[in-house]
Motif scaffolding. Sequence first.
Motif, PDB file in Angstrom:
ATOM      1  N   LEU A   1      -2.607   2.663 -12.699  1.00  0.00           N
ATOM      2  CA  LEU A   1      -2.273   4.040 -12.327  1.00  0.00           C
ATOM      3  C   LEU A   1      -1.280   4.659 -13.301  1.00  0.00           C
ATOM      4  O   LEU A   1      -1.172   5.884 -13.388  1.00  0.00           O
ATOM      5  N   LEU A   2      -0.550   3.825 -14.025  1.00  0.00           N
ATOM      6  CA  LEU A   2       0.410   4.343 -14.997  1.00  0.00           C
ATOM      7  C   LEU A   2      -0.268   5.142 -16.105  1.00  0.00           C
ATOM      8  O   LEU A   2       0.363   5.978 -16.755  1.00  0.00           O
ATOM      9  N   LEU A   3      -1.554   4.921 -16.305  1.00  0.00           N
ATOM     10  CA  LEU A   3      -2.281   5.677 -17.327  1.00  0.00           C
ATOM     11  C   LEU A   3      -2.340   7.157 -16.987  1.00  0.00           C
ATOM     12  O   LEU A   3      -2.537   7.994 -17.870  1.00  0.00           O
ATOM     13  N   LEU A   4      -2.150   7.487 -15.719  1.00  0.00           N
ATOM     14  CA  LEU A   4      -2.172   8.888 -15.317  1.00  0.00           C
ATOM     15  C   LEU A   4      -0.953   9.648 -15.833  1.00  0.00           C
ATOM     16  O   LEU A   4      -0.921  10.880 -15.768  1.00  0.00           O
ATOM     17  N   LEU A   5       0.028   8.928 -16.357  1.00  0.00           N
ATOM     18  CA  LEU A   5       1.196   9.590 -16.943  1.00  0.00           C
ATOM     19  C   LEU A   5       0.837  10.306 -18.238  1.00  0.00           C
ATOM     20  O   LEU A   5       1.558  11.207 -18.673  1.00  0.00           O
ATOM     21  N   GLY A   6      -0.260   9.884 -18.851  1.00  0.00           N
ATOM     22  CA  GLY A   6      -0.757  10.588 -20.039  1.00  0.00           C
ATOM     23  C   GLY A   6      -0.139  10.138 -21.343  1.00  0.00           C
ATOM     24  O   GLY A   6      -0.754   9.392 -22.093  1.00  0.00           O
ATOM     25  N   ALA A   7       1.070  10.566 -21.630  1.00  0.00           N
ATOM     26  CA  ALA A   7       1.714  10.274 -22.908  1.00  0.00           C
ATOM     27  C   ALA A   7       1.968   8.770 -23.059  1.00  0.00           C
ATOM     28  O   ALA A   7       2.377   8.098 -22.109  1.00  0.00           O
ATOM     29  N   ARG A   8       1.736   8.268 -24.257  1.00  0.00           N
ATOM     30  CA  ARG A   8       1.897   6.837 -24.504  1.00  0.00           C
ATOM     31  C   ARG A   8       3.307   6.365 -24.191  1.00  0.00           C
ATOM     32  O   ARG A   8       3.502   5.307 -23.584  1.00  0.00           O
TER      33      ARG A   8
ATOM     34  N   ARG B   1     -12.616   9.625 -13.057  1.00  0.00           N
ATOM     35  CA  ARG B   1     -12.663   9.430 -11.610  1.00  0.00           C
ATOM     36  C   ARG B   1     -11.372   8.779 -11.101  1.00  0.00           C
ATOM     37  O   ARG B   1     -11.401   7.850 -10.305  1.00  0.00           O
ATOM     38  N   TRP B   2     -10.242   9.292 -11.549  1.00  0.00           N
ATOM     39  CA  TRP B   2      -8.975   8.648 -11.216  1.00  0.00           C
ATOM     40  C   TRP B   2      -8.700   8.531  -9.716  1.00  0.00           C
ATOM     41  O   TRP B   2      -8.047   7.565  -9.295  1.00  0.00           O
ATOM     42  N   PRO B   3      -9.156   9.455  -8.840  1.00  0.00           N
ATOM     43  CA  PRO B   3      -8.874   9.255  -7.414  1.00  0.00           C
ATOM     44  C   PRO B   3      -9.560   8.018  -6.826  1.00  0.00           C
ATOM     45  O   PRO B   3      -9.221   7.591  -5.712  1.00  0.00           O
ATOM     46  N   ALA B   4     -10.516   7.429  -7.571  1.00  0.00           N
ATOM     47  CA  ALA B   4     -11.210   6.234  -7.087  1.00  0.00           C
ATOM     48  C   ALA B   4     -10.543   4.943  -7.552  1.00  0.00           C
ATOM     49  O   ALA B   4     -10.993   3.859  -7.193  1.00  0.00           O
ATOM     50  N   MET B   5      -9.475   5.038  -8.346  1.00  0.00           N
ATOM     51  CA  MET B   5      -8.893   3.836  -8.936  1.00  0.00           C
ATOM     52  C   MET B   5      -8.393   2.846  -7.889  1.00  0.00           C
ATOM     53  O   MET B   5      -8.635   1.636  -7.985  1.00  0.00           O
ATOM     54  N   VAL B   6      -7.706   3.332  -6.869  1.00  0.00           N
ATOM     55  CA  VAL B   6      -7.186   2.434  -5.832  1.00  0.00           C
ATOM     56  C   VAL B   6      -8.334   1.823  -5.043  1.00  0.00           C
ATOM     57  O   VAL B   6      -8.354   0.610  -4.764  1.00  0.00           O
ATOM     58  N   LEU B   7      -9.310   2.633  -4.662  1.00  0.00           N
ATOM     59  CA  LEU B   7     -10.449   2.138  -3.890  1.00  0.00           C
ATOM     60  C   LEU B   7     -11.188   1.041  -4.640  1.00  0.00           C
ATOM     61  O   LEU B   7     -11.537   0.000  -4.062  1.00  0.00           O
TER      62      LEU B   7
ATOM     63  N   LEU C   1       0.819  -1.210   0.000  1.00  0.00           N
ATOM     64  CA  LEU C   1       0.000   0.000   0.000  1.00  0.00           C
ATOM     65  C   LEU C   1       0.854   1.262   0.000  1.00  0.00           C
ATOM     66  O   LEU C   1       0.534   2.245  -0.683  1.00  0.00           O
ATOM     67  N   LEU C   2       1.954   1.236   0.734  1.00  0.00           N
ATOM     68  CA  LEU C   2       2.855   2.390   0.745  1.00  0.00           C
ATOM     69  C   LEU C   2       3.442   2.634  -0.641  1.00  0.00           C
ATOM     70  O   LEU C   2       3.430   3.767  -1.153  1.00  0.00           O
ATOM     71  N   PHE C   3       3.959   1.583  -1.273  1.00  0.00           N
ATOM     72  CA  PHE C   3       4.551   1.732  -2.603  1.00  0.00           C
ATOM     73  C   PHE C   3       3.507   2.189  -3.624  1.00  0.00           C
ATOM     74  O   PHE C   3       3.827   2.945  -4.556  1.00  0.00           O
ATOM     75  N   THR C   4       2.267   1.748  -3.464  1.00  0.00           N
ATOM     76  CA  THR C   4       1.214   2.147  -4.397  1.00  0.00           C
ATOM     77  C   THR C   4       0.944   3.645  -4.326  1.00  0.00           C
ATOM     78  O   THR C   4       0.851   4.328  -5.356  1.00  0.00           O
ATOM     79  N   VAL C   5       0.832   4.174  -3.117  1.00  0.00           N
ATOM     80  CA  VAL C   5       0.573   5.607  -2.968  1.00  0.00           C
ATOM     81  C   VAL C   5       1.782   6.418  -3.434  1.00  0.00           C
ATOM     82  O   VAL C   5       1.635   7.467  -4.081  1.00  0.00           O
ATOM     83  N   LEU C   6       2.988   5.947  -3.139  1.00  0.00           N
ATOM     84  CA  LEU C   6       4.187   6.621  -3.637  1.00  0.00           C
ATOM     85  C   LEU C   6       4.232   6.598  -5.165  1.00  0.00           C
ATOM     86  O   LEU C   6       4.647   7.575  -5.801  1.00  0.00           O
ATOM     87  N   ALA C   7       3.783   5.481  -5.754  1.00  0.00           N
ATOM     88  CA  ALA C   7       3.746   5.387  -7.214  1.00  0.00           C
ATOM     89  C   ALA C   7       2.734   6.367  -7.796  1.00  0.00           C
ATOM     90  O   ALA C   7       2.984   6.984  -8.841  1.00  0.00           O
ATOM     91  N   LEU C   8       1.612   6.520  -7.141  1.00  0.00           N
ATOM     92  CA  LEU C   8       0.623   7.492  -7.598  1.00  0.00           C
ATOM     93  C   LEU C   8       1.206   8.898  -7.563  1.00  0.00           C
ATOM     94  O   LEU C   8       1.017   9.693  -8.496  1.00  0.00           O
TER      95      LEU C   8
END
Length: 292
Positions: free
Chosen positions: A109-116, A194-200, A71-78
């Motif tokens: 969550l990597l999709l939040l980086l935007g560019a392909r 709704r990206w802030p809901a992705m982890v939930l 969970l820690l690594f996931t939030v850091l990755a976000l």
Amino acid sequence: MAGALFIWQVLGAAAGLVILWQIRRIGMATRPDLRHDGRLDRRIAAAAVVFMPVWMFLAVGVTHVDDVLALLFTVLALRAAVCARPVLAGVLLGLAVDAKPWALPFGCLLLLLGARRAVLSGAASMALVVAAAWLPFFLADPATSNALHFTITNTRLSALRVLGVHDARTPPWDRPAQAVLGAAAALLAWHRGRWPAMVLLAVGARVVLDPGTNKYYVAGVVVGAALWDALGSRAAWPWWTATAYLGLFVARWVPMPDAAHGWLTLTYVLACAFVLVTPRVRRFQRPFRSGM
């Protein structure tokens, strides 16, 4: 041994504070409308009241270090993703999967980086980290693959039983279904803005299909709920985090029929999924580019 346990408990408890701080930093990057009038800080402070008891149970009560790290690594990755750092985001997500394979859907969550190109770079980094951790074991002993078939008891409190699955232990399709449903829910949340809901939603897919009902599972839910309450919800108070705390955690100490706990889990996850069908809201905003 006792000294090592104490150290991990202290570090695990501190990780909860780091997660809350990282949520604040993510909010500073993506929700300027909340940071100027203090609403962001108020939301996170309110969420912390119901977040920390669940987190302390995970980190200190049962000391599940692997879940703490995932969970820690996931939030850091976000945080790395919103700061446009694809390699770091991929490495952190890879470490989350290495700690707990159920974290695989968080790769969305990597999709939040935007560019392909950035997304592919992050995905490659994630794959390399996962391979580096697990491939040596599979090469040294092919029997390591038996770990993929590890099963646990399908408890009478699980939402899986409410859904009509009465197998005594984990069905063979269950783990893949968790991963597919979690990734699908996260992808749909991203598509709907709704990206802030992705982890939930990814965690929700896990708990609603998991035959196990350990109370520390709720820690993943409240991490995702705190992200949504702080960054995505229109409400001023952390209703999603508080509901998870009361309905999925505190309720476990309240005498009630076993099936009631499964219904509570199913109801909560379905309520979370409702955010996917509500009207589209703000898309992910390109944040400032800064370091971690």
